[in-house]
Write an enzyme that holds these catalytic residues in place. Sequence first.
Site, PDB file in Angstrom:
ATOM      1  N   LYS A  22       0.823  -1.225   0.264  1.00  0.00           N
ATOM      2  CA  LYS A  22      -0.121  -0.103  -0.092  1.00  0.00           C
ATOM      3  C   LYS A  22       0.862   1.134  -0.143  1.00  0.00           C
ATOM      4  CE  LYS A  22      -1.469   1.524   3.891  1.00  0.00           C
ATOM      5  NZ  LYS A  22      -1.249   2.934   4.277  1.00  0.00           N
ATOM      6  N   ASN A  23       1.883   1.230   0.910  1.00  0.00           N
ATOM      7  CA  ASN A  23       2.636   2.395   1.109  1.00  0.00           C
ATOM      8  C   ASN A  23       3.741   2.923  -0.032  1.00  0.00           C
ATOM      9  OD1 ASN A  23       1.164   2.958   3.183  1.00  0.00           O
ATOM     10  ND2 ASN A  23       2.686   2.334   4.751  1.00  0.00           N
ATOM     11  N   ARG A  93      -4.950  10.732   4.587  1.00  0.00           N
ATOM     12  CA  ARG A  93      -3.679  11.742   4.658  1.00  0.00           C
ATOM     13  C   ARG A  93      -2.848  11.831   3.633  1.00  0.00           C
ATOM     14  NH1 ARG A  93      -3.312  13.493   9.264  1.00  0.00           N
ATOM     15  NH2 ARG A  93      -1.391  14.500   8.785  1.00  0.00           N
ATOM     16  N   CYS A 117      -5.231  12.859  13.378  1.00  0.00           N
ATOM     17  CA  CYS A 117      -5.165  11.315  12.978  1.00  0.00           C
ATOM     18  C   CYS A 117      -4.957  10.859  14.554  1.00  0.00           C
ATOM     19  CB  CYS A 117      -3.900  11.118  12.272  1.00  0.00           C
ATOM     20  SG  CYS A 117      -3.242   9.310  11.988  1.00  0.00           S
ATOM     21  N   ARG A 122       0.873  14.548  12.940  1.00  0.00           N
ATOM     22  CA  ARG A 122       0.995  14.534  11.695  1.00  0.00           C
ATOM     23  C   ARG A 122       1.303  15.648  10.827  1.00  0.00           C
ATOM     24  NH1 ARG A 122      -1.054   8.620   9.624  1.00  0.00           N
ATOM     25  NH2 ARG A 122       0.936   8.945   8.393  1.00  0.00           N
ATOM     26  N   ASP A 306       5.047   0.674  12.027  1.00  0.00           N
ATOM     27  CA  ASP A 306       3.802   0.101  11.635  1.00  0.00           C
ATOM     28  C   ASP A 306       3.843  -1.331  12.081  1.00  0.00           C
ATOM     29  OD1 ASP A 306       3.740   2.084   8.199  1.00  0.00           O
ATOM     30  OD2 ASP A 306       3.365   2.202  10.314  1.00  0.00           O
ATOM     31  N   ILE A 328       8.408   7.390  16.633  1.00  0.00           N
ATOM     32  CA  ILE A 328       8.030   7.937  15.585  1.00  0.00           C
ATOM     33  C   ILE A 328       6.568   8.769  15.779  1.00  0.00           C
ATOM     34  CG2 ILE A 328       7.386   7.733  12.900  1.00  0.00           C
ATOM     35  CD1 ILE A 328      10.291   6.783  13.853  1.00  0.00           C
ATOM     36  N   ARG A 398      -8.193  -0.836   4.994  1.00  0.00           N
ATOM     37  CA  ARG A 398      -7.750   0.465   4.489  1.00  0.00           C
ATOM     38  C   ARG A 398      -6.171  -0.073   3.864  1.00  0.00           C
ATOM     39  NH1 ARG A 398      -7.065   5.873   7.668  1.00  0.00           N
ATOM     40  NH2 ARG A 398      -6.121   6.111   5.594  1.00  0.00           N
TER      41      ARG A 398
END
Length: 418
Positions: A22-23, A93, A117, A122, A306, A328, A398
């Site tokens: 996805k990223n 986002r 978020c 962010r 993540d 993070i 998502r």
Amino acid sequence: MDKFRIRGGMPLSGELPVSGSKNAALPALAASLLTAEPVILRRVPQVRDIATMLKLLEYNGAEVERRADGSVRIEARRIVNPEAPYDIVKTMRASSLVLGPLAARAGRARVSVPGGCSIGARPINLHINGLEHLGAVVHQEHGYIEAVAERGLRGNTVHFERITVTGTEDLMMAAALAEGLTVLENAAREPEVVDLAVLLRKMGARIGGEGTSRIEIEGVKQLHGAEHEIIPDRIEAGTLLIAGVMTNSPVTVTGCVPEHLQALLVKLRQAGARVEESATAVRTEPVARLRSVDMTTEEHPGFATDLQAQFMALMTTAAGISFITENIFENRFMHVPELARMGANIRIEGRQAIVAGPSELTGAPVMCSDLRASASLVLAALVARGESVLDRVYHMDRGYERIEEKLRAAGASIERIE
Ligand code: EPZ
């Protein structure tokens, strides 16, 4: 709203296949706005965030075709609306990834300021600072950021005061069409950033240094079309790997890049897990017991934030005390109270969670709050005694493609309640 019903305690076996990232797919899709020619992307995961990005590209004026083989063809012959409207940005986002490409290609971009978020503030100030360094005039009004560069962007040195993944990607895309040389310093080194550089080079960009903290981009007048296969999703691969270790099962996570998972593999081995790597797969084997290890999230190649929630779920079943530090994002422990509902023993102190194990988890109704927190609840439910019902699994949709089907095919008792 869909729910998952999961009965815990089932051993897994066989293969757990990994989808495209996805990223990596999100910036690659945004990059298609940089050229009037067709861009074809293969292995694009069928997840909600991708559908949102495709909707945004169509709004910008691109022709989008989703093909039966899972590939996507995008042709942005003209940029009709150089804008990312609030209605789309509020759901994702990462829509701010079109800021750089639109400013570079259309000379202007109007992007809704991403709202709050659940995992942290962010802001996108580093994206904006970077674009200003490339000569864009940026102002904010009525909830929108407007970046204007009527005579085009100009190359410059941009030093990120903090490592940002989509900030690096946004500036790489903007710089690809800027006049002259851009140097990105303290750039992100994530595999998704590297994959974007590979695509941009296929489109005719002159770029080098990706994967290091210094990326150089010599701008060109025009980019052309290209075809590209998106890298496997390392976060999905890590999640499935932890499912194998947590259920103490012999499973093989297939179609992944083990090199992208090194920080996780090191921690799993420290915990006493048996994990064997091959060229495109990682296999887990049952072990007697797991021991607790400490972990701190960092930018790549450090331990991915993540995977923090999923690793925490694993540590609830390990013997000892584990200190988990989230460096993070400032608010990424939303899964803790839900894991506690299942019987986990976790105390939060600022950015650190202290996990005492092993806990015997029991099934419970729990609530998903964000994408990765949801994944940790699925993992906990796979080992909990009895039944769990996970509410709001739209968070999971998502970023995970058909996760319940993949787990069920490997023997899990999981069903989606529509
Ligand atoms: C990317 O988000 C990923 N999203 C995130 O994955 C991931 O958690 C994150 O990188 C870190 O690895 C995508 O790639 C689409 P950052 P991004 O900019 O780029 C601060 C998931 O679960 N910051 O690297 O938005 C920021 O607040 C998602 O798939 C600023 O202060 O993250 C954060 O604390 C969640 N100003 C830190 O830097 C800025 O302008 C790192 O954020 C930008 C970032």
